[in-house]
Design a protein around this motif. Structure first.
Motif, PDB file in Angstrom:
ATOM      1  N   ARG A  77       0.835  -1.214   0.000  1.00 40.50           N
ATOM      2  CA  ARG A  77       0.000   0.000   0.000  1.00 40.50           C
ATOM      3  C   ARG A  77       0.867   1.260   0.000  1.00 40.50           C
ATOM      4  O   ARG A  77       0.589   2.224  -0.708  1.00 40.50           O
ATOM      5  N   ILE A  78       1.931   1.260   0.785  1.00 44.49           N
ATOM      6  CA  ILE A  78       2.846   2.412   0.823  1.00 44.49           C
ATOM      7  C   ILE A  78       3.494   2.605  -0.547  1.00 44.49           C
ATOM      8  O   ILE A  78       3.582   3.734  -1.048  1.00 44.49           O
ATOM      9  N   GLY A  79       3.941   1.508  -1.154  1.00 47.46           N
ATOM     10  CA  GLY A  79       4.579   1.604  -2.474  1.00 47.46           C
ATOM     11  C   GLY A  79       3.646   2.177  -3.525  1.00 47.46           C
ATOM     12  O   GLY A  79       4.027   3.066  -4.294  1.00 47.46           O
ATOM     13  N   VAL A  80       2.408   1.677  -3.545  1.00 46.31           N
ATOM     14  CA  VAL A  80       1.424   2.165  -4.520  1.00 46.31           C
ATOM     15  C   VAL A  80       1.112   3.636  -4.265  1.00 46.31           C
ATOM     16  O   VAL A  80       1.038   4.444  -5.204  1.00 46.31           O
ATOM     17  N   THR A  81       0.969   4.009  -3.018  1.00 47.20           N
ATOM     18  CA  THR A  81       0.662   5.405  -2.667  1.00 47.20           C
ATOM     19  C   THR A  81       1.795   6.341  -3.075  1.00 47.20           C
ATOM     20  O   THR A  81       1.557   7.412  -3.655  1.00 47.20           O
ATOM     21  N   LEU A  82       3.031   5.951  -2.793  1.00 44.48           N
ATOM     22  CA  LEU A  82       4.177   6.798  -3.151  1.00 44.48           C
ATOM     23  C   LEU A  82       4.335   6.909  -4.667  1.00 44.48           C
ATOM     24  O   LEU A  82       4.682   7.978  -5.181  1.00 44.48           O
ATOM     25  N   MET A  83       4.067   5.834  -5.397  1.00 46.99           N
ATOM     26  CA  MET A  83       4.138   5.904  -6.868  1.00 46.99           C
ATOM     27  C   MET A  83       3.052   6.823  -7.420  1.00 46.99           C
ATOM     28  O   MET A  83       3.305   7.610  -8.336  1.00 46.99           O
ATOM     29  N   ALA A  84       1.838   6.745  -6.846  1.00 44.81           N
ATOM     30  CA  ALA A  84       0.752   7.617  -7.297  1.00 44.81           C
ATOM     31  C   ALA A  84       1.080   9.079  -7.006  1.00 44.81           C
ATOM     32  O   ALA A  84       0.814   9.953  -7.844  1.00 44.81           O
ATOM     33  N   LEU A  85       1.655   9.337  -5.853  1.00 48.35           N
ATOM     34  CA  LEU A  85       2.034  10.716  -5.507  1.00 48.35           C
ATOM     35  C   LEU A  85       3.102  11.230  -6.463  1.00 48.35           C
ATOM     36  O   LEU A  85       3.050  12.380  -6.912  1.00 48.35           O
ATOM     37  N   GLU A  86       4.069  10.382  -6.804  1.00 49.88           N
ATOM     38  CA  GLU A  86       5.108  10.772  -7.754  1.00 49.88           C
ATOM     39  C   GLU A  86       4.500  11.099  -9.118  1.00 49.88           C
ATOM     40  O   GLU A  86       4.862  12.090  -9.746  1.00 49.88           O
ATOM     41  N   GLU A  87       3.535  10.298  -9.568  1.00 51.46           N
ATOM     42  CA  GLU A  87       2.868  10.564 -10.849  1.00 51.46           C
ATOM     43  C   GLU A  87       2.129  11.901 -10.815  1.00 51.46           C
ATOM     44  O   GLU A  87       2.158  12.664 -11.784  1.00 51.46           O
ATOM     45  N   GLN A  88       1.468  12.175  -9.695  1.00 50.68           N
ATOM     46  CA  GLN A  88       0.760  13.453  -9.555  1.00 50.68           C
ATOM     47  C   GLN A  88       1.737  14.618  -9.576  1.00 50.68           C
ATOM     48  O   GLN A  88       1.468  15.662 -10.191  1.00 50.68           O
ATOM     49  N   MET A  89       2.877  14.460  -8.935  1.00 49.18           N
ATOM     50  CA  MET A  89       3.890  15.520  -8.933  1.00 49.18           C
ATOM     51  C   MET A  89       4.403  15.776 -10.343  1.00 49.18           C
ATOM     52  O   MET A  89       4.574  16.934 -10.745  1.00 49.18           O
ATOM     53  N   VAL A  90       4.627  14.712 -11.101  1.00 53.29           N
ATOM     54  CA  VAL A  90       5.084  14.875 -12.496  1.00 53.29           C
ATOM     55  C   VAL A  90       4.030  15.647 -13.287  1.00 53.29           C
ATOM     56  O   VAL A  90       4.351  16.589 -14.018  1.00 53.29           O
ATOM     57  N   GLY A  91       2.769  15.276 -13.128  1.00 51.43           N
ATOM     58  CA  GLY A  91       1.688  15.966 -13.835  1.00 51.43           C
ATOM     59  C   GLY A  91       1.588  17.438 -13.469  1.00 51.43           C
ATOM     60  O   GLY A  91       1.409  18.295 -14.340  1.00 51.43           O
ATOM     61  N   LEU A  92       1.709  17.737 -12.186  1.00 54.10           N
ATOM     62  CA  LEU A  92       1.637  19.132 -11.746  1.00 54.10           C
ATOM     63  C   LEU A  92       2.838  19.939 -12.227  1.00 54.10           C
ATOM     64  O   LEU A  92       2.691  21.101 -12.630  1.00 54.10           O
ATOM     65  N   ARG A  93       4.016  19.335 -12.180  1.00 60.40           N
ATOM     66  CA  ARG A  93       5.203  20.038 -12.697  1.00 60.40           C
ATOM     67  C   ARG A  93       5.025  20.350 -14.179  1.00 60.40           C
ATOM     68  O   ARG A  93       5.333  21.453 -14.630  1.00 60.40           O
ATOM     69  N   GLU A  94       4.539  19.383 -14.941  1.00 65.23           N
ATOM     70  CA  GLU A  94       4.319  19.613 -16.377  1.00 65.23           C
ATOM     71  C   GLU A  94       3.273  20.704 -16.600  1.00 65.23           C
ATOM     72  O   GLU A  94       3.435  21.558 -17.469  1.00 65.23           O
ATOM     73  N   HIS A  95       2.209  20.678 -15.809  1.00 71.24           N
ATOM     74  CA  HIS A  95       1.142  21.683 -15.947  1.00 71.24           C
ATOM     75  C   HIS A  95       1.687  23.101 -15.750  1.00 71.24           C
ATOM     76  O   HIS A  95       1.298  24.029 -16.467  1.00 71.24           O
ATOM     77  N   PHE A  96       2.568  23.273 -14.792  1.00 72.17           N
ATOM     78  CA  PHE A  96       3.111  24.601 -14.498  1.00 72.17           C
ATOM     79  C   PHE A  96       4.436  24.867 -15.197  1.00 72.17           C
ATOM     80  O   PHE A  96       5.055  25.911 -14.983  1.00 72.17           O
ATOM     81  N   GLY A  97       4.885  23.939 -16.026  1.00 70.58           N
ATOM     82  CA  GLY A  97       6.120  24.135 -16.778  1.00 70.58           C
ATOM     83  C   GLY A  97       7.361  24.142 -15.907  1.00 70.58           C
ATOM     84  O   GLY A  97       8.283  24.931 -16.143  1.00 70.58           O
ATOM     85  N   LEU A  98       7.391  23.267 -14.910  1.00 72.94           N
ATOM     86  CA  LEU A  98       8.520  23.216 -13.980  1.00 72.94           C
ATOM     87  C   LEU A  98       9.295  21.921 -14.162  1.00 72.94           C
ATOM     88  O   LEU A  98       8.711  20.859 -14.356  1.00 72.94           O
ATOM     89  N   ALA A  99      10.601  22.027 -14.084  1.00 71.32           N
ATOM     90  CA  ALA A  99      11.469  20.851 -14.101  1.00 71.32           C
ATOM     91  C   ALA A  99      11.731  20.443 -12.649  1.00 71.32           C
ATOM     92  O   ALA A  99      11.592  21.271 -11.741  1.00 71.32           O
TER      93      ALA A  99
END
Length: 117
Positions: A77-99
């Motif tokens: 459960r921790i692994g799945v949660t951390l992977m989902a959070l990482e995916e969300q962070m990638v999406g948000l960074r892309e949305h705001f044009g951040l590396a």
């Protein structure tokens, strides 16, 4: 004697005709604010805090896994949660044009905020 009187005396001593206090304009007239840059800066700050917390949670989870005090279900459960959070962070960074490096604040002599490993 007030500050303005001292300024008037100084202006007279320097040969100025008369001293007038500077005219103050409203802040929005003096500073040009670009809405996009403000939004991007705020997003960068918020995402930096979220990324810091994500990395701290990940390290704590790895410590607990190494100690063996989690069940297999909890580890999954921790692994799945951390992977989902990482995916969300990638999406948000892309949305705001951040590396990813845009989220790593330079703390001067202390070095970068986020580890670079």
């Amino acid at each position: 004697m007030t500050g303005r009187d001292e300024a008037a005396e100084l202006a007279t001593a320097l040969g100025a005709q008369s001293w007038q206090p500077p005219r103050v304009t409203p802040l929005d007239r003096r500073i040009e604010v670009d809405r996009d840059s403000v939004e991007r800066g705020l997003a960068s700050l918020v995402l930096t805090v979220v990324e810091l917390l994500r990395q701290l949670m990940e390290r704590q989870a790895l410590r607990r896994v190494d100690l063996g005090d989690l069940t297999e279900e909890q580890v999954e459960r921790i692994g799945v949660t951390l992977m989902a959070l990482e995916e969300q962070m990638v999406g948000l960074r892309e949305h705001f044009g951040l590396a990813p490096e845009d989220l790593n604040l330079d703390l001067g002599p202390l070095g970068p905020l986020l580890p670079t490993d």
